[in-house]
Design an enzyme around this catalytic site. Structure first.
Site, short mmCIF file in Angstrom:
data_model
loop_
_atom_site.label_atom_id
_atom_site.label_comp_id
_atom_site.label_asym_id
_atom_site.label_seq_id
_atom_site.Cartn_x
_atom_site.Cartn_y
_atom_site.Cartn_z
N SER A 1 41.45 34.03 40.71
CA SER A 1 42.35 32.94 41.09
C SER A 1 43.29 33.37 42.23
CB SER A 1 43.14 32.43 39.88
OG SER A 1 44.08 33.39 39.44
N ASN A 2 43.72 34.63 42.20
CA ASN A 2 44.56 35.12 43.32
C ASN A 2 43.74 35.20 44.60
OD1 ASN A 2 47.46 36.06 42.56
ND2 ASN A 2 46.19 36.61 40.81
N ARG B 1 39.65 48.90 38.66
CA ARG B 1 39.35 50.33 38.80
C ARG B 1 40.51 51.05 39.47
NH1 ARG B 1 34.37 51.88 37.25
NH2 ARG B 1 33.16 50.05 36.70
N HIS C 1 50.89 43.12 39.62
CA HIS C 1 50.81 43.46 38.20
C HIS C 1 51.58 42.40 37.40
CE1 HIS C 1 50.40 46.06 34.72
NE2 HIS C 1 51.66 45.79 34.44
C1 GRF Z 1 46.49 38.89 37.67
O1 GRF Z 1 47.22 38.36 36.64
C2 GRF Z 1 47.10 40.18 38.19
O2 GRF Z 1 48.44 40.29 37.89
C3 GRF Z 1 46.33 41.25 37.48
O3 GRF Z 1 45.04 40.75 37.32
C4 GRF Z 1 45.10 39.33 37.23
C5 GRF Z 1 44.01 38.80 38.13
O4 GRF Z 1 43.83 37.42 37.93
N1 GRF Z 1 46.37 42.48 38.25
P1 GRF Z 1 42.85 36.62 38.86
O5 GRF Z 1 41.47 37.29 38.76
O6 GRF Z 1 43.38 36.65 40.25
O7 GRF Z 1 42.82 35.25 38.27
#
Ligand code: GRF
Length: 204
Positions: free
Chosen positions: A13-14, A92, A110
């Site tokens: 999603s990010n 990783r 994070h």
């Molecule tokens: C996020 O909540 C980030 O904080 C963590 O992994 C998650 C990734 O979510 N490091 P997405 O795959 O971007 O939905």
């Protein structure tokens, strides 16, 4: 052009939000996705969004990047002139090959207010502890896990009704707003430095 590589392993999603944010940018380019899971949803998203994907599967360790594989990734990134590495749910641990090749150029997000709740299951850790405020942190990556210098944070309130599912939604909302802004900020600073440098060369 400021070139960004995103590393992700999961739902992405990010990745999606960042890529959409910079889609029409004339000076910041999301150049590629580096992924260790060929079946991950993020790979599908990258395909839909026309972003090159470099799949690097690791079979020896569960959470570490193998040295040789890391070396291959560095070569790939260098051949694509990458300026910044953005970890977005990459499961990783990054090691010396990457850290040495990209010092202070690898960032991570994070899902907690670091230094609280480092490592895996940060949301569960926060809920189990009973804190009333948690959030997300964007930080530089160094040789220690979730310890590099903090760049930006957003707070999220935990109510009595919250569980992991609802908290994930709340934290994702903040992450999606914050991460593109941080990337933009780092890129603009670097582009300004580069412009100033070029001007000095021209005037000398
Ligand atoms: C996020 O909540 C980030 O904080 C963590 O992994 C998650 C990734 O979510 N490091 P997405 O795959 O971007 O939905």
């Amino acid at each position: 052009m400021f070139n960004v590589a995103i590393f992700a392993s999961g739902t992405g999603s990010n990745f999606k939000v960042i890529t959409s944010h910079f889609k029409n940018s004339t000076d910041i380019c999301i150049k590629c996705l580096i992924c260790d899971q060929p079946e991950a949803k993020v790979v599908e998203i990258a395909k839909e969004m026309n972003i090159n994907t470099f799949i690097v599967e690791c079979t020896v360790y569960k959470t570490k990047l193998e040295t040789q594989k890391e070396y291959e990734i560095v070569k790939y990134l260098q051949s694509h002139n990458i300026d910044l590495i953005v970890l977005a749910g990459y499961m990783r641990i990054v090691k010396y090959n990457l850290l040495d090749a990209y010092p202070q150029k690898i960032i991570n997000i994070h899902p907690s207010l670091l230094p609280s709740f480092k490592g895996l299951n940060a949301l569960k850790q926060a809920l189990d502890y009973g804190v009333k405020i948690t959030g997300c942190t964007v930080h530089f990556i160094d040789q220690f896990i979730d310890q590099g210098n903090i760049i930006a944070q957003r707070a999220v309130e935990i109510t009595d009704q919250d569980d992991e599912k609802s908290l994930t939604i709340k934290i994702h909302r903040e992450e999606h707003d914050l991460y593109p802004l941080v990337i933009e900020n780092i890129a603009q600073k670097s582009l300004t430095r580069q412009n100033d440098h070029n001007k000095r060369i021209l005037t000398n």
